[in-house]
Each structure stands twice: as C-alpha cells, then as structure tokens.
Design a protein around this motif. Structure first.
Motif, PDB file in Angstrom:
ATOM      1  N   LYS A   1       0.836  -1.198   0.000  1.00 16.69           N
ATOM      2  CA  LYS A   1       0.000   0.000   0.000  1.00 16.69           C
ATOM      3  C   LYS A   1       0.873   1.251   0.000  1.00 16.69           C
ATOM      4  O   LYS A   1       0.524   2.265  -0.627  1.00 16.69           O
ATOM      5  CB  LYS A   1      -0.914  -0.004   1.219  1.00 16.69           C
ATOM      6  CG  LYS A   1      -1.933   1.128   1.225  1.00 16.69           C
ATOM      7  CD  LYS A   1      -2.915   0.975   2.372  1.00 16.69           C
ATOM      8  CE  LYS A   1      -3.954   2.087   2.343  1.00 16.69           C
ATOM      9  NZ  LYS A   1      -4.948   1.938   3.436  1.00 16.69           N
TER      10      LYS A   1
ATOM     11  N   TRP B   1       1.691   2.207  -3.424  1.00 13.68           N
ATOM     12  CA  TRP B   1       0.570   2.851  -4.103  1.00 13.68           C
ATOM     13  C   TRP B   1       0.433   4.301  -3.653  1.00 13.68           C
ATOM     14  O   TRP B   1       0.134   5.183  -4.472  1.00 13.68           O
ATOM     15  CB  TRP B   1      -0.725   2.092  -3.832  1.00 13.68           C
ATOM     16  CG  TRP B   1      -0.855   0.842  -4.637  1.00 13.68           C
ATOM     17  CD1 TRP B   1      -0.733  -0.440  -4.197  1.00 13.68           C
ATOM     18  CD2 TRP B   1      -1.132   0.746  -6.042  1.00 13.68           C
ATOM     19  NE1 TRP B   1      -0.917  -1.327  -5.232  1.00 13.68           N
ATOM     20  CE2 TRP B   1      -1.166  -0.625  -6.374  1.00 13.68           C
ATOM     21  CE3 TRP B   1      -1.346   1.698  -7.045  1.00 13.68           C
ATOM     22  CZ2 TRP B   1      -1.404  -1.071  -7.669  1.00 13.68           C
ATOM     23  CZ3 TRP B   1      -1.590   1.250  -8.341  1.00 13.68           C
ATOM     24  CH2 TRP B   1      -1.617  -0.118  -8.633  1.00 13.68           C
TER      25      TRP B   1
ATOM     26  N   PHE C   1      -6.199  -1.931  -2.254  1.00 13.01           N
ATOM     27  CA  PHE C   1      -6.863  -1.935  -0.955  1.00 13.01           C
ATOM     28  C   PHE C   1      -7.028  -3.349  -0.406  1.00 13.01           C
ATOM     29  O   PHE C   1      -7.496  -3.529   0.714  1.00 13.01           O
ATOM     30  CB  PHE C   1      -8.244  -1.255  -1.050  1.00 13.01           C
ATOM     31  CG  PHE C   1      -8.155   0.178  -1.471  1.00 13.01           C
ATOM     32  CD1 PHE C   1      -7.822   1.155  -0.555  1.00 13.01           C
ATOM     33  CD2 PHE C   1      -8.407   0.549  -2.784  1.00 13.01           C
ATOM     34  CE1 PHE C   1      -7.750   2.494  -0.935  1.00 13.01           C
ATOM     35  CE2 PHE C   1      -8.341   1.872  -3.177  1.00 13.01           C
ATOM     36  CZ  PHE C   1      -8.010   2.852  -2.241  1.00 13.01           C
TER      37      PHE C   1
ATOM     38  N   GLN D   1      -8.514   7.634  -2.175  1.00 13.29           N
ATOM     39  CA  GLN D   1      -9.110   6.922  -1.035  1.00 13.29           C
ATOM     40  C   GLN D   1     -10.552   7.359  -0.801  1.00 13.29           C
ATOM     41  O   GLN D   1     -11.438   6.527  -0.553  1.00 13.29           O
ATOM     42  CB  GLN D   1      -8.304   7.206   0.236  1.00 13.29           C
ATOM     43  CG  GLN D   1      -7.122   6.319   0.472  1.00 13.29           C
ATOM     44  CD  GLN D   1      -6.645   6.424   1.905  1.00 13.29           C
ATOM     45  OE1 GLN D   1      -6.564   5.434   2.614  1.00 13.29           O
ATOM     46  NE2 GLN D   1      -6.337   7.620   2.350  1.00 13.29           N
TER      47      GLN D   1
END
Length: 510
Positions: free
Chosen positions: A473, A476, A507, A488
């Motif tokens: 993550k 990203w 996610f 998000q």
C-alpha cells in the motif's frame, strides 16, 4: 477449539462466504443470470495475457446486459459476506490485475453479441459514438470508418476493450497531440461497487466520471462510453528515421511533439520511438534489402534509435502532404540515408500490430509469459535513464526480447482531475519493455525489470509505472502522491466494501 481463536473466526468466515455464494448462485430471479462454476470457465478466468500470475475465482458471471451486472453487484454488496469482483474484457493485463482470487469474475465480452447491450452506435450528427465497455477498439474503428469517421486517440494494439483501456489511460503515438484515450470521453455509464448504474460526465456525477478514468477499475465497471469522432483520413505517410545518438533522437522527438495543437493541419498525427538492439529486432517496415546495412549500424553502435512518425492525408491534402512533411523534417538530425517511408491506409496503420500477432500465433509464440515493464519518465531524467538503463543494464544483460519503446508526451494533454498518475514535468517519456519469454525463464526478465526500477530509485528519477501493480500500500501511496487522499475518498464513496478489482492489490492484501 476456543471460540475466540483466529482459526475459529477463519472457519466461520469461510462458511459464511460459501453460504453467501450458494445463495447468489441460486438467486436467478434477482440476478437475471447466475454465476457459473464450470471448471473451464474458471480456468479461463484464472490467468491473463501475462501468463505469470494464476489466481482462480470461485465463479464467472456471463451477463446478457448491463442490468445483469448491476443486479449481481448490488445483490453481492448487500450480502453478509460479499465476494470481490473483477470485470474482465480480454484480460490484457500482465500481473493478474483482471483476476479475482476466490471472488467472481464478470466476463464482459459476453455482452458484446447480445442485443441488450450497448453495442456501437454513432450519433445522428456523427459527432460521437456510444460504445459498450466490452467492445473492442478494432470493432469501433471498423464501424465508424463505414461512415468516414473515427476516434482520434488510440492504443498500439486494437484488440482491447474500451472499458479496459479507459480504466488505465490508453496511450500511443497520438497522445502527444490528442491526449490519452481518457482525455477523449464525453460521457459514461458506470456500475459502482454498490451496484448503482450511473450516467456520468464532466457535468453530471463528475466525481465518478473523473474517478473511473484511469482508475484501474477501483470505482466502477464501465458499461458505456461516449467517444468523440472526427472525419477519418484516407491514408497515412509513415516514416522511420534512424539515430546513433540519443541526445539528437530525444531532441528531435521533443521538437516534433511541440507542434501539438489539435486543429493544426500541418502537425504530425503520431510520434513514437523505439530501440533497435539486434538485426532480429527489425520488423517488416524496413525493406529486406536494407537489413544488412541497418544491422551493421547496430553492430557499430550497440543501440540504434528509431524515430517513427505519421502524417494523415485525405483527398484534399494528398497532393500537399509530402511538402508538409519535408517542412517538418527540415533540420532533424537523423542519420543520412537512413530514412524509410511508406504509404498505408489509415486502418492498416492503426491495426499494424495484428499482423505481428498472427505471425507469432502461427509460431506458438503469442501465448507465452509477458514480463512487461511500462514506465513514465520525466524529461529531466531521460538522459540518465538512457545512460544507465539502455546503455547499461539492457546492453550488458543482452536478453531483450520484444519491442522496447521510448517516446515523449505533453502533460497538458492530460486532465489532472482523473485518477491516472503521471510525472509532474510538462514533457515526460513513456518507456515500454514489452518482453516475451519462455515459461521457464520469465524470472530472468523480471530480474532485469527490478534492476531498472532500482536504478531509477538510486538515481533519483521520479518515475511512474503504467499498467502497474505494486507490492505494498505504501508503494501505491507514493505512486498517487498528492492524488492519494482523493483516490481513497472516492473508493469509500463508490466502493466502500472494497470489492472491485482486487487483482490490483491497492486496498486488498496481496
């Protein structure tokens, strides 16, 4: 076993998911169509074009209409233990981005021949075409050409779905002038992660519109896109020029893309570049009688840079296209006597990769692993990249198999409200290592890819990956940079249970 043990909760969750899936499968009145657990369907949906990642879904949905897809996703979203869902076109991803491990894959291609689908419909005034997200760009081209019309922005390979390319960006040699495909959309129908079927545009549900374009399938499934059309050219002048010096090559590319006004009739319509690393990398564009002297050039310099340009013409401009090209090429620094030219129809040029595909298929060399690496590189780092990667890693390892593309784009042709993330500089390059390997040695190519990424990190070149898949993550977050918070928030708004496109692992844990 203690009721509060991790294993206990794991078993309960698995049972809940199994019961939910059984309910989904049987509830054909709600869904209109039930997911299939046919072993052949599951096997087909377990791999993509890359043939590197294998990830089996629980089932595959074959919808007959966009409403089937919406009903399924809505029912799944409202269930107590919903499954992850991935929309699959021709699955031209290379790292499993279109897969859904233990989830449900929606086979979008099944919509393409169904009368309930959107199909391909040109507006009465010829200014746009409404296209189902499952439709292939080659079919869009063929249908619009019958009316003398065509979209202006393309990918190099046309056997891809409209929804698939719009979920990434859709780039090619036209991008410098017309922008990526995501910059050439008027309107879309999108099914969100909640199962809502929403029509969106810059003026209607704009948050969803900009989220989906370049959004990697995270916010919704595109079932219709409205694409602008312009009069199609009759033919093209297609030229390649060779360089031994990267500085001259990149300078000329940047000069040519500086003429990028969409309305400028004298500007080029296509600019790309590539590397020639051996005589084996020469394609049929180059006349066979010239292969020996081009090969000698490669032997002498190690790398030869090929600049590829195209100028469109129609019945009115056919008599002046050569003069326009001569004016554009004046002052360029390509090697004397290494300019090659041919005429082609517009369709033949756009569909040029198909002939290569059919040849590779005939030799059994198409359905092989494709450990690709695609990068966006800011102009400030491209010379360092050439010195350290092209002249360093690539030449030293000497394993390159497949096209190696390098060409510039203009940032102003991209809309920053969209999800796609690109370098901050006004000019940036795309570099594509389009490797094809064997099943037993793809890791060797992947090791080279990692070496390239490590070089960029150590050299301070702030790249962005394209057709990407990061491992964590944190990766990203770095990729999206200032866009991450918006990304998000949009996920929470349109797919709050994090069900869509799990194969991207943004996610969902890998």
């Amino acid at each position: 076993m203690a009721a509060d043990s991790p294993a206990y909760f794991t078993i309960i969750m698995l049972l809940s998911r199994l019961l939910a899936f059984m309910g989904i499968s049987k509830n054909t009145d709600v869904l209109g169509v039930a997911p299939s657990r046919d072993p052949s369907a599951i096997a087909s949906a377990s791999q993509d074009f890359g043939l590197i990642v294998k990830s089996a879904p629980q089932a595959v949905l074959f919808p007959s209409s966009p409403q089937d897809v919406a009903s399924f996703i809505q029912s799944n979203y409202n269930s107590s233990a919903p499954f992850t869902v991935a929309a699959r076109g021709l699955s031209h991803s290379v790292r499993g981005q279109a897969l859904a491990k233990n989830g449900v894959v929606v086979d979008m291609i099944s919509l393409s021949s169904n009368p309930q689908g959107t199909g391909i419909r040109i507006s009465g005034d010829g200014t746009y075409v409404d296209v189902g997200g499952e439709q292939l760009w080659i079919d869009v081209l063929n249908v619009t050409m019958r009316s003398g019309l065509a979209p202006v922005s393309w990918t190099d390979y046309l056997y891809l779905t409209v929804g698939g390319t719009l979920s990434n960006a859709g780039i090619s040699g036209q991008t410098f002038r017309f922008g990526p495909q995501i910059s050439n959309v008027y309107e879309m129908d999108v099914i969100t992660g909640k199962g809502d079927l929403v029509t969106c545009s810059p003026n209607q549900s704009s948050d969803l519109f900009y989220a989906v374009l370049g959004g990697l399938g995270q916010f919704g499934i595109i079932t219709r896109a409205r694409i602008p059309l312009e009069p199609a050219p009759k033919g093209v002048k297609w030229i390649r020029m060779l360089y031994s010096d990267f500085s001259a090559f990149s300078k000329d590319q940047e000069f040519l893309i500086s003429k990028n006004d969409r309305t400028d009739k004298t500007a080029l319509n296509y600019v790309e570049g590539s590397l020639l690393l051996s005589q084996a990398s020469l394609d049929p564009f180059f006349p066979p009688e010239d292969h020996p002297r081009i090969g000698a050039l490669i032997t002498k310099f190690g790398i030869v840079y090929s600049l590829e340009i195209v100028k469109h013409y129609d019945d009115q401009s056919k008599s002046t296209v050569d003069k326009d090209l001569q004016q554009l090429l004046k002052g360029l620094s390509y090697l004397p006597d290494f300019l090659f030219e041919k005429d082609a129809t517009y369709v033949d040029f756009l569909n040029r990769v198909r002939a290569e595909e059919l040849f590779l298929r005939s030799k059994g060399l198409w359905e092989v692993p494709h450990p690709w690496l695609n990068l966006f590189i800011p102009k400030s780092g491209i010379t360092r990249f050439n010195d350290g990667v092209f002249k360093g890693i690539v030449l030293q390892r000497n394993i390159t198999s497949g096209p190696l593309l390098v060409y510039p784009m203009n940032r102003k042709k991209w809309d920053d409200r969209m999800s796609a993330s690109i370098p901050d500089e006004e000019i940036f390059y795309t570099v594509g290592f389009l490797h094809a390997s064997g099943f037993d040695n793809w890791q060797t190519y992947d090791d080279q890819n990692q070496a390239v990424l490590q070089f960029c990190q150590k050299s301070g070149i702030e790249i962005k990956q394209y057709l990407l898949q990061y491992a964590t993550k944190e990766d990203w977050i770095r990729h999206f940079g200032s866009k991450w918070n918006t990304f998000q928030q949009r996920k929470q708004q349109f797919d709050p249970k994090f069900l869509l496109s799990p194969g991207q692992y943004i996610f969902n844990n890998n």
